[in-house]
Write an enzyme that holds these catalytic residues in place. Structure first.
Site, mmCIF file in Angstrom:
data_model
loop_
_atom_site.group_PDB
_atom_site.id
_atom_site.type_symbol
_atom_site.label_atom_id
_atom_site.label_comp_id
_atom_site.label_asym_id
_atom_site.label_seq_id
_atom_site.Cartn_x
_atom_site.Cartn_y
_atom_site.Cartn_z
ATOM 1 N N ASP A 287 45.961 45.848 22.040
ATOM 2 C CA ASP A 287 45.773 47.708 22.085
ATOM 3 C C ASP A 287 46.583 48.489 23.576
ATOM 4 O OD1 ASP A 287 43.977 47.209 24.347
ATOM 5 O OD2 ASP A 287 42.685 47.989 24.172
ATOM 6 N N CYS B 55 21.515 32.286 46.963
ATOM 7 C CA CYS B 55 22.499 31.823 47.452
ATOM 8 C C CYS B 55 22.675 30.695 47.938
ATOM 9 C CB CYS B 55 23.038 32.900 46.895
ATOM 10 S SG CYS B 55 23.838 33.016 48.461
ATOM 11 N N ASP C 121 41.977 38.487 27.824
ATOM 12 C CA ASP C 121 42.040 40.132 27.432
ATOM 13 C C ASP C 121 43.935 39.751 26.576
ATOM 14 O OD1 ASP C 121 44.053 40.169 29.722
ATOM 15 O OD2 ASP C 121 42.302 40.778 29.964
ATOM 16 N N SER C 122 44.182 41.042 25.936
ATOM 17 C CA SER C 122 45.632 41.021 25.546
ATOM 18 C C SER C 122 46.257 41.351 26.758
ATOM 19 C CB SER C 122 45.412 42.109 24.286
ATOM 20 O OG SER C 122 44.944 43.048 24.833
ATOM 21 N N GLY C 123 45.918 41.820 27.324
ATOM 22 C CA GLY C 123 47.339 42.110 28.786
ATOM 23 C C GLY C 123 47.149 43.880 28.408
ATOM 24 N N GLY C 124 46.584 44.729 27.227
ATOM 25 C CA GLY C 124 47.171 46.366 26.687
ATOM 26 C C GLY C 124 46.224 46.914 28.275
ATOM 27 N N PHE C 125 45.289 46.820 29.072
ATOM 28 C CA PHE C 125 44.659 47.324 30.162
ATOM 29 C C PHE C 125 45.511 47.039 30.941
ATOM 30 C CE2 PHE C 125 42.345 47.512 33.914
ATOM 31 C CZ PHE C 125 41.865 48.920 33.150
ATOM 32 N N CYS D 79 17.439 36.269 48.857
ATOM 33 C CA CYS D 79 18.467 35.945 47.938
ATOM 34 C C CYS D 79 18.812 34.247 48.548
ATOM 35 C CB CYS D 79 19.867 35.747 48.539
ATOM 36 S SG CYS D 79 21.251 35.371 47.298
ATOM 37 N N HIS E 36 28.061 35.207 47.248
ATOM 38 C CA HIS E 36 27.052 35.547 47.179
ATOM 39 C C HIS E 36 26.868 36.559 46.005
ATOM 40 C CE1 HIS E 36 23.389 38.160 47.918
ATOM 41 N NE2 HIS E 36 24.085 39.322 47.820
ATOM 42 N N ASP F 95 32.499 42.838 32.126
ATOM 43 C CA ASP F 95 33.509 41.801 32.568
ATOM 44 C C ASP F 95 34.424 43.485 33.582
ATOM 45 O OD1 ASP F 95 36.735 42.717 32.449
ATOM 46 O OD2 ASP F 95 35.280 42.530 30.659
ATOM 47 N N CYS G 262 23.433 33.236 52.251
ATOM 48 C CA CYS G 262 22.622 33.754 52.379
ATOM 49 C C CYS G 262 21.604 32.547 52.679
ATOM 50 C CB CYS G 262 21.361 34.396 51.489
ATOM 51 S SG CYS G 262 21.996 35.983 50.739
#
Length: 399
Positions: free
Chosen positions: A167, A339, A94-98, A337, A368, A296, A342
């Site tokens: 952004d 995994c 991501d651009s770093g904006g968030f 499950c 998990h 994400d 589990c």
């Protein structure tokens, strides 16, 4: 080495849900897909190999954090993120904006997702100008400017397959005129991001340290349909590989669903559509139906660090292994499950690990939770291919 390509391979007969393939030089992403956050080039207690063994297709790393530590030049000198963290699959940055505006405003991260709790976290954003955002490092207090040009240069140094324009992220509780002004600035920053992406000053045009890259645009506009329309028009006129839905999504889940549904209804099939920062299972099942291809969120690994495992056994979708009732529980985290956690460990043991402060506890729950999310996404893809999406959704939440 594969070229970039997006294709829809199957559409649900009863909704806008779809299965697709995003081909990148580092592998193909089968969508709908969940992108796990390796924010600082790490999945928090897990290796890249463990993530891959649990069916992870793609990870996300963050421009803002990596520019501060260890620095994008350091990662570039190592051949890019793929080499640096030994991840052989696709990467999105991501651009770093968030992160910049989240840390800066103190509350925007929650408000974008419809949460109204104000944070007591110290604000680091100093000033936003047309040039970019000036902020203080949360590490040492040093001042930095993050601009569209710098964000793209950093992302090219990091070498991710898919990168985002820079952004401005605004919180929910601002006026429509303020939302419009922010959107217009984001459009100008987006145009500058595109221009920087096409330069050949330090890498060949549209390439980073690891080779070819593709750029995503970001659709802004908050909760206002006319502003979303304006942002959609802007993004469709530019040569983006994919589009992300950003900005404030409202104050409630219903409002978020309405914003996303309205936006996706106007985007068609030309682009893979990414939804930024959303990862709750009920939200994913709901928003896939509107045509979202990738998601994400830090949620799966963040809650694991606090002893919380994802499950289908209750309406909350989670269990907290720190609770005393699990002290003598001989069940796995999730019945059925497959995994590694589990199939090998009881809840009782994991409860003990957290009570003892042992790092293994958060690793076992992280494994998990990653497996759980990837299994859920595979279930979603299978249901779309079989025209059984609604039944599969009902089955998932009635288990």
């Amino acid at each position: 080495m594969k070229n970039f390509k997006w294709e829809v391979v199957k559409k649900d007969s009863f909704s806008n849900a779809r299965c697709g393939n995003i081909n990148t030089p580092h592998g193909t992403i089968q969508t709908p897909a969940f992108i796990f956050c390796a924010t600082k080039a790490s999945l928090k207690s897990l290796s890249a190999q463990q993530a891959k063994e649990n069916d992870t297709q793609i990870i996300l790393s963050n421009t803002y954090h990596l520019m501060l530590q260890p620095g994008d030049e350091t990662i570039s000198n190592q051949g890019g993120l793929h080499n640096f963290m030994n991840w052989k699959g696709p990467i999105l940055t991501d651009s770093g904006g968030f992160q910049l505006f989240s840390l800066g405003y103190g509350s925007v991260a929650d408000e974008i997702k419809g949460k109204r709790n104000l944070s007591n976290r110290k604000k680091s954003l100093i000033k936003v100008t047309e040039e970019g955002a000036i902020f203080k490092s949360y590490l040492d207090g040093s001042k930095h400017l993050l601009s569209p040009e710098k964000s793209i240069k950093i992302q090219r140094n990091l070498g991710a397959d898919l990168i985002l324009v820079f952004d401005e992220c605004t919180p929910y509780n601002i006026t429509k005129s303020e939302t419009a002004a922010s959107m217009e600035r984001s459009h100008r920053w987006s145009a500058r991001s595109i221009e920087e992406f096409y330069t050949s000053n330090y890498y060949p045009s549209m390439k980073g340290v690891s080779g070819n890259q593709k750029l995503y645009g970001i659709i802004q506009g908050g909760i206002y349909e006319d502003l979303r329309n304006e942002s959609i028009d802007f993004n469709l006129k530019n040569d983006f590989f994919g589009l992300a839905i950003g900005g404030s999504l409202g104050a409630t889940k219903k409002e978020m669903y309405n914003v996303v549904k309205y936006t996706t209804n106007n985007l068609g099939e030309k682009f893979p559509i990414h939804l930024l920062g959303i990862g709750d299972p009920i939200d994913i099942w709901t928003l896939v139906k509107f045509g979202i291809d990738t998601f994400d969120c830090v949620m799966p690994t963040r809650i694991a660090r606090h002893g919380v495992a994802l499950t289908r056994e209750n309406s909350k979708g989670k269990i907290n292994l720190k609770n005393a009732k699990y002290k003598n529980d001989k069940n796995p985290l999730e019945l059925g499950c497959k995994c590694n956690t589990c199939t090998n460990y009881y809840r009782s043991y994991i409860h003990h690990l957290f009570k003892s402060g042992e790092i293994l506890g958060l690793q076992l729950i992280s494994l998990h939770n990653i497996y759980f999310m990837n299994f859920m996404m595979q279930t979603i893809r299978d249901s779309i291919k079989n025209d059984n999406f609604e039944n599969a959704k009902n089955d998932w939440f009635s288990a």
